[in-house]
Structure formats: C-alpha cells, structure tokens
Design a protein around this motif. Sequence first.
Motif, short mmCIF file in Angstrom:
data_model
loop_
_atom_site.label_atom_id
_atom_site.label_comp_id
_atom_site.label_asym_id
_atom_site.label_seq_id
_atom_site.Cartn_x
_atom_site.Cartn_y
_atom_site.Cartn_z
N TYR A 1 0.83 -0.96 0.08
CA TYR A 1 0.08 0.09 -0.11
C TYR A 1 0.94 1.20 0.05
CZ TYR A 1 -3.60 3.31 1.71
OH TYR A 1 -4.40 4.35 1.76
N ASP A 2 1.90 1.26 0.93
CA ASP A 2 2.79 2.37 0.95
C ASP A 2 3.49 2.61 -0.50
OD1 ASP A 2 2.50 2.53 3.54
OD2 ASP A 2 4.20 2.01 3.99
N SER A 3 3.86 1.58 -1.10
CA SER A 3 4.43 1.47 -2.31
C SER A 3 3.63 2.24 -3.59
CB SER A 3 5.05 0.30 -2.80
OG SER A 3 5.85 -0.40 -1.88
N LYS B 1 3.54 0.43 -21.41
CA LYS B 1 3.57 -0.45 -20.39
C LYS B 1 2.92 -0.40 -19.18
CE LYS B 1 7.94 1.59 -18.67
NZ LYS B 1 9.32 1.47 -18.62
N TRP B 2 2.98 1.03 -18.94
CA TRP B 2 2.10 1.40 -17.66
C TRP B 2 0.50 1.14 -17.86
CZ3 TRP B 2 5.46 1.22 -14.14
CH2 TRP B 2 6.73 1.96 -14.25
N LEU B 3 -0.12 1.19 -18.82
CA LEU B 3 -1.47 1.10 -19.30
C LEU B 3 -1.61 -0.71 -18.91
CD1 LEU B 3 -4.18 2.22 -19.48
CD2 LEU B 3 -3.53 2.11 -21.99
N ALA B 4 -0.46 -1.25 -19.65
CA ALA B 4 -0.70 -2.94 -19.44
C ALA B 4 -0.70 -3.39 -17.99
CB ALA B 4 0.48 -3.43 -20.15
N ARG B 5 0.11 -2.55 -16.96
CA ARG B 5 0.20 -2.78 -15.71
C ARG B 5 -1.31 -2.66 -15.14
NH1 ARG B 5 4.58 -5.52 -13.17
NH2 ARG B 5 6.35 -4.87 -13.97
N ALA B 6 -1.93 -1.58 -15.50
CA ALA B 6 -3.13 -1.17 -15.02
C ALA B 6 -4.25 -2.28 -15.33
CB ALA B 6 -3.66 0.23 -15.50
N ALA B 7 -4.01 -2.73 -16.78
CA ALA B 7 -5.03 -3.71 -17.41
C ALA B 7 -4.89 -5.13 -16.50
CB ALA B 7 -4.82 -4.15 -18.61
N GLU B 8 -3.63 -5.39 -15.81
CA GLU B 8 -3.73 -6.42 -14.89
C GLU B 8 -4.41 -6.51 -13.60
OE1 GLU B 8 0.44 -7.83 -13.78
OE2 GLU B 8 1.38 -6.82 -15.32
N ILE B 9 -4.38 -5.31 -13.03
CA ILE B 9 -5.33 -5.07 -11.92
C ILE B 9 -6.96 -4.90 -12.29
CG2 ILE B 9 -5.81 -3.51 -10.11
CD1 ILE B 9 -2.69 -2.93 -10.16
N TYR B 10 -7.14 -4.56 -13.52
CA TYR B 10 -8.34 -4.42 -13.94
C TYR B 10 -9.12 -5.91 -14.06
CZ TYR B 10 -12.54 -3.69 -16.86
OH TYR B 10 -13.77 -3.85 -17.64
N SER B 11 -8.20 -6.67 -14.41
CA SER B 11 -8.50 -8.07 -14.64
C SER B 11 -8.65 -8.61 -13.20
CB SER B 11 -7.32 -9.04 -15.38
OG SER B 11 -7.60 -10.13 -15.52
N ASN C 1 -7.33 -3.30 -1.41
CA ASN C 1 -6.97 -1.67 -1.17
C ASN C 1 -5.59 -1.36 -2.04
OD1 ASN C 1 -7.13 0.87 -0.53
ND2 ASN C 1 -6.91 0.35 1.57
N PRO C 2 -4.60 -2.14 -1.41
CA PRO C 2 -3.13 -1.70 -2.26
C PRO C 2 -3.18 -1.77 -3.75
CG PRO C 2 -2.97 -3.42 -0.32
CD PRO C 2 -4.31 -3.10 -0.69
N HIS C 3 -3.91 -2.67 -4.34
CA HIS C 3 -4.03 -3.01 -5.71
C HIS C 3 -4.99 -1.91 -6.26
CE1 HIS C 3 -2.83 -7.00 -4.33
NE2 HIS C 3 -2.38 -7.09 -5.63
N MET C 4 -5.99 -1.38 -5.68
CA MET C 4 -6.63 -0.20 -6.06
C MET C 4 -5.74 1.07 -6.09
SD MET C 4 -9.99 1.81 -4.42
CE MET C 4 -8.87 2.50 -3.14
N HIS C 5 -4.88 1.12 -5.56
CA HIS C 5 -4.01 2.39 -5.38
C HIS C 5 -2.88 2.09 -6.40
CE1 HIS C 5 -6.01 5.12 -2.81
NE2 HIS C 5 -6.21 4.03 -2.00
N LEU C 6 -2.47 0.90 -6.52
CA LEU C 6 -1.47 0.55 -7.59
C LEU C 6 -2.06 0.93 -8.91
CD1 LEU C 6 0.18 -2.77 -6.64
CD2 LEU C 6 1.43 -0.65 -6.86
N PHE C 7 -3.43 0.46 -9.23
CA PHE C 7 -4.20 0.75 -10.23
C PHE C 7 -4.09 2.21 -10.46
CE2 PHE C 7 -8.55 1.17 -12.50
CZ PHE C 7 -8.52 0.67 -13.53
N GLU C 8 -4.52 3.20 -9.60
CA GLU C 8 -4.40 4.55 -9.82
C GLU C 8 -2.96 4.86 -10.13
OE1 GLU C 8 -5.34 8.24 -6.98
OE2 GLU C 8 -4.67 6.35 -6.01
#
Length: 389
Positions: free
Chosen positions: A126-128, A202-212, A182-189
């Motif tokens: 979450y911090d990260s 590459k950053w949008l692809a990372r967001a897509a992982e969390i959307y999945s 919760n930490p994943h939601m903020h990583l998505f952000e």
Amino acid sequence: MPDNNLVPDNNLVRAQLSRYIDWVKNQAIPFSLSEGFNTETGAFYEHILANGMANKKANMRVRVQARQQFVICYATDRGWLKDVQVYSDKVNRFLLESGKSPKNEALFAHLVSPEKMLLDDKIDLYDSAFHLLGFAWRYKVFNDKTALDNAQKLVSQLDILFKGHAGGWNEGDYATHWRRQNPHMHLFEAFLALYEATNQAKWLARAAEIYSLFEQVFFDHKNTVLLEFFERDWRPFNGQGGKIVEPGHMLEWVWLLKKYQSFTGSPVDSYCRSLFQNAIELGLNTSTGLFHDQITPSGRAISHTHRCWSLTEYLKASIALVNDAQIDTDSHIVKSIEAIFKYYITNESSGLYVDCIDKSGAVLDDKVQTSTLYHLVLAAGEAEKYLTT
C-alpha cells in the motif's frame, strides 16, 4: 469529461462546487504549506492539532510524504500553486535520504521519528503505491526524469519480491493471513498516472492486470459489491474480513474505472453503476448523509465510524457518472459537499478539517490528518474540471 451541454446550470450545484473548490485552493492547501511543513526536516508533519499548531512529536509514516508530494504537484498542475518546486524538491530529498528501506534501496520504509530516525523498516505494498503516484506526478509536473527511473526500479522490485500467486502482489515483506484489494486499487491509480504522464503503454498494461483482478476477484458479481479481504489464492477470505465491504472504496473504484475507460474504451459502465448505487443503498446513513466505513454485503453496519474521505470519493464518483442518465448526479454532488462542510470542516477560513466522526456526529479525533489532503485536493480538481469543461 462531461459533454458541454451537460455541464450543470443549476445555481445550487455550481455554488456548492465553487465553495468546495475555493476552500481547498485558498484555505486547505495554503494552510498545509504554512503550518504543516517542517522546513528543518523537509517533510510534512503527520498531524495538525485542533488549535492549528503542528504536532511536532508525532512519528511520520513515510507514505504520507509521497501523498503530500502528489498534492504539491497536482495543485501546481491545476495552477493553484506557483513557485513551489522547492517544497517538492525538499520532500523528494527527504524520501530518498531518510525514507528508503535499509533492506532494498529501490523501496521505502514505513515509519520514521520526527528526527528522521528509522522506527519501522517494513516494506508495504500500500505504501509503495503512493510512492509510485508521487513519482508519476513529480515527473509529469517538474519533468524529473529521475522520478520516472525510481518508479521503474520500485515496480521491478515489487515484481521480484512480492509478486503473488494467481496475480497481483503480496502485502509486503511481512507475514499476513490475507491479501487485500486496497493496495491494488492504489497501484491501479498509480499505473494510470504513470501512463498519463508518459504515454508509455507498459504502464497501461500494468493497469490492465489490476483491472482483470477487479473483474475476476474484487467485484462480487453475486452481491454486486466490492470485497476487501482474500485468501492467498484470491478466494474471499474465510474469516471475518471476508464479510467486509467499504462503501468509500466502491465509490473510489467508480472514478478509477471511468478514468481507465477514458484510456482504453473498456465497458465499465455497468460496474460503475452497481458500485455507485450499492454504496449509497447499502452504506449511506440517510439520517446523516454519511457513509459507514465498513458494512457487510447485505448492508449491515460493521463500523459506526465515518471517515471524511468517503465523501470526497462520493463527489468524484458523482462527477464521473455525469453522463449516466439513470443517476441524478447533481443531487449527489450537492449532498456530498453539504456533508463535507457540515461534519468535517471546522472553520472555512482556517483550512482546518477533521478526519473521523462517530455515529452521533461527534469528532473522534480532532487532529488534522495531513494525509487526508490527498483526497480533498483530488476531489477539488475533479470538481473544477467539471465546472470548466
């Protein structure tokens, strides 16, 4: 963004939005810079006391500095602050010199003393996420290419150290019996912010992982709510935590999903409508206009406390859904702002606010949590965009 012909012409809506924006821009942010910043350490205080004085004895969570970095950069980007890069530079220096984990130079510790002594060296997911968000905005606003490098190094180490079973990441370098959304939601952000700042796919692809993960795990399709706690294989947690739903997070996801949709065209509208409507139907105390911090999937209150940030997410979600003909967004905008001023802003001319109240409306902690400014400022930015688009 709403279509031009949908920008509200209702005088009450405009007045409330303008009132809120004005308070954040001209009271809360200047107060934070003048009273909340320690020029000796180059860091923001953890708390401001009810009398407006800094709590100089409070230990500092390192992630709060990253959140304040976001505030400085975001307010600068909106044109609310000028000539404040010195604050951003000092916070950045504090983070890189005093906030780094002694266990991994790419990651950050959790807690330091007012004298900048390390108190808790745990590395937390979450911090990260907030360190990534701060780096993204420092790069975007001040063109600090080192911030972008630091973001990449941080993510690489998260992958090496904390990548979890069946997707996502573990909570950190410490043992837990659960995993959280919760930490994943903020990583998505943070990944969306990095994509917006760099236009690197590459950053949008990372967001897509969390959307999945959101689609497959976090969103409870049976009850159409957002779950919080999970087993290590992403089954809903078998203990009491598996029954926890946070209405504020459901609203926060609405705004994030609409932002993701703006980049990808993903069909998120049904998710957003369900999250928004159920947060209100299940989580809102209609007698006060406040959201319970925690409820069950059926709407029974688990916690009778009410955090301020749930209302800022209510405001953001209402604005994000302006084009949904099934939702009276004007009404929700007004209700969210009225509740913020009624319960959480103690004096409009001082910039002070409170963070948490009980079910009777009594203040539980009259210290100003400086970390809450992140929520207040982002909601004001969305409000301003809505009024001016």
